[in-house]
Motif scaffolding. Structure first.
Motif, short mmCIF file in Angstrom:
data_model
loop_
_atom_site.label_atom_id
_atom_site.label_comp_id
_atom_site.label_asym_id
_atom_site.label_seq_id
_atom_site.Cartn_x
_atom_site.Cartn_y
_atom_site.Cartn_z
N VAL C 160 0.74 -1.03 -0.14
CA VAL C 160 -0.19 0.08 0.09
C VAL C 160 0.68 1.36 0.05
CG1 VAL C 160 -1.87 1.38 1.25
CG2 VAL C 160 -2.05 -1.05 1.07
N PRO C 161 1.93 1.23 0.64
CA PRO C 161 2.80 2.68 0.49
C PRO C 161 3.26 2.91 -0.87
CG PRO C 161 3.47 1.28 2.49
CD PRO C 161 2.48 0.41 1.68
N ALA C 174 7.20 6.34 4.08
CA ALA C 174 8.31 5.68 4.58
C ALA C 174 7.88 4.31 4.91
CB ALA C 174 8.93 6.54 5.57
N ARG C 175 8.71 3.33 4.99
CA ARG C 175 8.47 2.00 5.51
C ARG C 175 9.82 1.72 6.25
NH1 ARG C 175 7.96 -1.11 1.13
NH2 ARG C 175 5.63 -1.25 1.42
N GLY C 176 9.61 1.28 7.59
CA GLY C 176 10.56 0.93 8.56
C GLY C 176 10.42 -0.34 9.12
N THR C 177 11.08 -0.67 10.24
CA THR C 177 10.87 -1.84 10.72
C THR C 177 11.47 -1.91 12.30
OG1 THR C 177 11.16 -4.40 11.01
CG2 THR C 177 13.21 -3.12 10.01
N PRO C 237 10.60 -3.35 0.59
CA PRO C 237 11.84 -2.78 0.98
C PRO C 237 11.70 -1.55 1.85
CG PRO C 237 11.20 -2.44 -1.18
CD PRO C 237 10.16 -3.30 -0.83
N LEU C 238 12.74 -1.28 2.68
CA LEU C 238 12.77 -0.25 3.85
C LEU C 238 13.30 0.94 3.02
CD1 LEU C 238 14.36 -2.42 6.38
CD2 LEU C 238 12.07 -2.12 6.15
#
Lengths: 67, 355, 246
Positions: C160-161, C174-177, C237-238
């Protein structure tokens, strides 16, 4: 001189801190807390108060104070 | 001075006069003109309009804004209100004042564009989960719609509850000569003692406070208070009536004409017109004489919805043995001649009672 | 070398999330950011339905609206209309935001609503016992994909991002973990950027967090991290997918 405090009652024994500690100072205690989890404990001689345990802990078990 | 206004436009303008600051809605016939009007009018007044992606989203936008104390509303018709049922439950559960307008068209499903009252159960019994009620206004003219809209938020804020106004396709589309009240504002958000304000101490839903824990008792208290204090009706020639009709909305106007025609023939008929259908005006039935011969619910449904409340009211306030009849005109507002014919058949013993 | 660390006021009360759950870390980062930006008493948090419900008061000592499953994108939009001076933050799981709530999530982003949306992705519907989510990996066993997820008939894990980042007006995605201290520190910066965006009135932000679910994955934290490194993070992917501030 900094001190690491462990709030055992907040700990759920997940072990993320044990896995993440760069000095392998953390382990899980043999005695459970009142919820039945085996909380984190620290070998203070190895601990460098870097705060990584605070960073990875989902339950804010660790605090560090400056004395 | 009176002006000629279309019902849907009048509903919208009345909401502006009543202090509505935010409208979110989705197009659906026969009420789309409410949103269309507001899409231009609200920016003019410095207020907020959002065309939402669907009728559920519109309601949840109201949950957000309503929680902060902002006067907000949405409008829709039957299928849109079917989508909104969960949201109405959430608003009742969180005690958020909001205003809903249902311009009813015949249902269920896609239905048709005929003017109807087929969402009566949906409005008064509720299709959402859980035990909740909404005050439901039932105007029968465009002027009355304006007047009731003008006090809708006052009632919603008094009880911290959503309220609904039932219109219907014909009432939304037709034009009548009306006058509007002056603009008024709602209370200031900073002065409201229950709102969500970024801190979280004012409203009672945080921190396991008593309101949350004690909910069933407080819900019952609220509902019983509304039932006691908010019944509203108009009685017409009821006191000496042998037969009393019950009709709300547009059918009440044509039924009144039927009552006049029958009275002119010497037949003693009366009319109770609920102005709020929840709480149902049980107290109105106290005016009916004890040896009344029959009560007749006249409604634009297929199989009878209002008739059930009429039967309960008759049992409660008159006598359980008085027969209750139902004239269901499905997809059209009853004509006076139809009502006259039905009532005469009732009098002649040719109609079977429903209760 | 030594740092001081204390419990954020917003999280003084313990929560009831599972041992090792990523939510606890994300909430702490959010609390830290809000307190550092001076907005801990000027924020309305809208919670979706799922494990995030654990953060209703008393666990979160700020202002919280509990909304219906999937609809937080709309509710948070309304909050911002009602109080544009406060921060409006929606916090949802992947089931809430990307499955039942996909329409509301995408539409709030599409309209560039000036809100911040934080979603926590753990490849299942966790609160209800581990059913398949649209983020479940191919072949992953869940209680509604007992033979492993067949993506031919259920779709590939949804990103979705990436869809949100394709909307021209959206400000920040953004995508983090939470997989390691280093990643958690990066994630904090993403959350900080998103929050600052809203404070500065810059439009919509989304931060997705790839998180472990030890309970429903039936793995300890070390095995969770290993599986995330092997399967999930290569697929998701981050980093910052969109940053209109640069």
């Amino acid at each position: 001189m900094a001190t690491l405090h462990i709030n055992e009652e907040r700990c759920k024994g997940c072990g993320f801190c044990v896995m993440s500690c760069p000095k392998k100072a953390l382990s899980l205690a043999a005695r459970p807390n009142t919820a039945g989890y085996y909380p984190a404990q620290c070998d203070d001689e190895k601990c460098i108060k870097c705060g990584i345990c605070y960073t990875v802990c989902p339950d804010i078990v660790f605090t560090i104070t400056e004395d | 001075m009176k002006e000629l206004w279309k019902g849907n436009h009048a509903i919208a303008e009345a909401a502006m006069r009543a202090g509505c600051m935010f409208y979110a809605g989705y197009p659906i016939t026969p009420q789309t003109e409410v949103g269309e009007y507001l899409s231009g009018r609200m920016p003019e007044l410095g207020r907020k309009f959002i065309q939402a992606e669907n009728e559920m989203a519109a309601c949840y936008m109201l949950q957000g804004a309503g929680s902060t104390g902002m006067r907000c509303m949405t409008s829709s018709s039957g299928p849109g209100f079917a989508l909104k049922q969960e949201a109405i439950g959430y608003l009742c559960s969180n005690w958020i004042p909001t205003v809903f307008v249902n311009v009813i068209r015949w249902g269920p499903g896609l239905g048709s564009l005929d003017s109807a009252q087929t969402d009566y159960f949906q409005a008064t019994r509720g299709g959402g989960n859980g035990d909740y009620r909404l005050p439901v206004f039932a105007p029968n003219s465009i002027q009355e719609t304006i007047d009731l809209m003008y006090e809708a938020w006052d009632m919603a804020e008094k009880y911290r509850n959503p309220v609904m106004i039932l219109s219907e396709a014909a009432l939304g589309q037709m034009m009548e000569a009306v006058e509007f009240p002056e603009f008024k504002e709602g209370p200031k958000q900073s002065e409201m003692d229950w709102v969500w304000d970024g801190v979280g101490d004012r409203h009672s839903f945080n921190h396991g406070t008593p309101l949350y824990v004690d909910k069933p008792r407080r819900v019952r208290e609220k509902i019983e208070t509304m039932q006691e204090n908010e019944q509203r009706w108009e009685s017409y020639l009821v006191e000496d009536a042998d037969y009393v009709c019950v009709a709300y909305g547009l059918p009440s106007r044509t039924t009144r004409e039927a009552v006049d025609q029958l009275r002119a023939e010497g037949i003693k008929v009366g009319l109770i017109r609920p102005i709020m259908v929840w709480p149902f005006p049980f107290k109105a039935f106290a005016e009916i004489k004890k040896d009344v011969k029959g009560i007749i619910s006249i409604e634009t449904t297929d199989a009878g919805q209002v008739v059930e409340d009429v039967a309960l009211a008759t049992k409660k306030m008159v006598d359980g043995n008085v027969p209750v009849y139902g004239l269901y005109t499905a997809q059209k507002v009853v004509r006076p001649s139809e009502a006259v014919a039905f009532i005469k058949r009732v009098i002649a013993g040719e109609e079977k009672e429903v209760f | 070398m030594a740092v001081t660390k204390s419990v954020p006021r917003l999280l003084e009360n313990p929560h009831t999330l599972c041992p090792g759950c990523g939510h606890g870390i994300v909430f702490r980062l959010l609390a830290e950011v809000l307190e550092e930006e001076g907005y801990d008493q000027k924020t309305i948090l809208t919670l979706g339905v799922g494990c995030c419900c654990n953060m209703n008061p008393p666990a979160w000592k700020g202002d919280v609206i509990q909304t219906a499953h999937g609809r937080a994108g709309a509710t948070a939009t309304g909050v911002k209309v009602g109080r544009p001076d406060l921060l409006s933050i929606a916090y949802q799981g992947d089931g809430d935001a990307y499955v039942i709530g996909l329409a509301e999530t995408l539409n709030a982003a599409y309209r560039n609503e000036p809100i911040t949306v934080i979603t926590v992705l753990n490849n299942n519907f966790a609160m209800t016992g581990g059913q398949m989510s649209w983020t479940t990996m191919p072949g992953q066993v869940t209680v509604t994909s007992p033979n492993g997820r067949d993506c031919d008939i259920t779709g590939l894990p949804i990103k979705v991002p990436e869809i949100v980042a394709s909307f021209e007006n959206v400000n920040y995605v953004a995508r983090g973990t939470t997989i390691s201290a280093a990643e958690i520190n990066k994630l904090k910066k993403y959350i900080q950027t998103a929050v600052r965006n809203q404070i500065e009135g810059k439009g919509y932000s989304m931060v997705e967090v790839v998180s472990p679910c030890p309970t429903n994955w039936r793995k300890g934290v070390a095995d969770c991290a290993a599986w995330m490194n092997e399967e999930v993070i290569p697929y998701y992917p981050l980093g910052e997918l969109k940053n209109n501030n640069k």
